[in-house]
Design an enzyme around this catalytic site. Sequence first.
Site, PDB file in Angstrom:
ATOM      1  N   GLU A 124      -4.955  -9.241  -0.596  1.00  0.00           N
ATOM      2  CA  GLU A 124      -5.752  -9.052   0.617  1.00  0.00           C
ATOM      3  C   GLU A 124      -7.105  -8.472   0.223  1.00  0.00           C
ATOM      4  O   GLU A 124      -7.176  -7.460  -0.475  1.00  0.00           O
ATOM      5  CB  GLU A 124      -5.024  -8.108   1.575  1.00  0.00           C
ATOM      6  CG  GLU A 124      -5.702  -7.903   2.900  1.00  0.00           C
ATOM      7  CD  GLU A 124      -4.914  -6.940   3.776  1.00  0.00           C
ATOM      8  OE1 GLU A 124      -3.709  -7.176   3.976  1.00  0.00           O
ATOM      9  OE2 GLU A 124      -5.490  -5.936   4.214  1.00  0.00           O
TER      10      GLU A 124
ATOM     11  N   GLU B 116       0.815  -1.212   0.000  1.00  0.00           N
ATOM     12  CA  GLU B 116       0.000   0.000   0.000  1.00  0.00           C
ATOM     13  C   GLU B 116       0.854   1.269   0.000  1.00  0.00           C
ATOM     14  O   GLU B 116       0.490   2.288   0.597  1.00  0.00           O
ATOM     15  CB  GLU B 116      -0.976  -0.002   1.176  1.00  0.00           C
ATOM     16  CG  GLU B 116      -1.937  -1.177   1.152  1.00  0.00           C
ATOM     17  CD  GLU B 116      -3.011  -1.098   2.204  1.00  0.00           C
ATOM     18  OE1 GLU B 116      -3.352   0.017   2.644  1.00  0.00           O
ATOM     19  OE2 GLU B 116      -3.515  -2.160   2.608  1.00  0.00           O
TER      20      GLU B 116
END
Length: 341
Positions: A273, A169
């Site tokens: 995820e 991220e």
Amino acid sequence: MLLTRARTTVAGCALALSALLTLSGCSLLDDSGTSASSEGGGSAGSGEGAQGTDADIPYDVTPLLKPDKKYFGAAVDGAPNSMKGVDTYTAMTGKQPNLIEYYAAWGDGFDAQGVRNAWAEGALTLVSWEPFDVTLADIAAGEKDAYLKKYAASVRKLNLPVVISFADEMNGHWERWGTKNVTPKQYVAAWKHIHDTFTDAGASNVIWAWSPNIVNPVKSVELEPYYPGDGYVDWVGVIGYFTLEEDNAYQSVFGPTLDEIRTFTKKPTLILETAAEPGERRRADVRNLFAGVEADDDMLGFVWFDHKKRADWRLKVSPLALKEFKRLAAGGSFGFDVRKP
């Protein structure tokens, strides 16, 4: 995503005398990263414990890079250091996960025993390695090489395939290594230094997963400047959730990100995820997830984040969605024994 992300950082490890114990969820390692009582890692491509000179042959991860079937992954409490949560998840969903994700902070020891536990049940381990208390500039400059080299040596010594996702991220502003604190150049430099250190250690048993967040909440941030290059990446591990604030079509959630990624790399993708926010729509979200992954030849599979963090992403809290998840998981496209890809 800022409103959905959660961390389950693996507890740190400690040494007591020269014995190797298990403490706070991590296996304790000797200087080589291997428990004193353990056998060697897998021999190249065999999936068996290495004995004697077999340990000198790095495990060949090539068959695992793009297998015929999809990865059916999960992130559950305690795994893979303890597989009890995985066993519970398997009973609940009707299928055993073959990709187990856990979260480790920079400075934690490599959980060699956890990787063995997962491998013994036919699952690959994915380490989400998070540099909370270190700067990427220091990593790139070699200031943390003592730790990094020891970690790489531990991975090589075990000699089982491992997936590593470092500083995921990075295109978000909510991470310490995100856009507010780190430039793309600094990120790439740190990634390359880590990768090169593992290469120097002979740890070619690692599958490297570069893992941006979906671009939906950060449309102004371009991904390509953060990409280390095809020589440094094996998988692109996209992170994204089905939330009630957004349209739940698979293409709406993941499409913009995948389209952008395809402009600069053709590496296989994995939803590293994901989960769906609880509510009446969750059953449809699950259906869209499975259908979208199955229809995309370049998508390797997904990892379901089965934790209660900021929202309750656990499947068990939504009986109808769980029933749909179990029905779809039973299909032949998902899951396989990673020891026999």
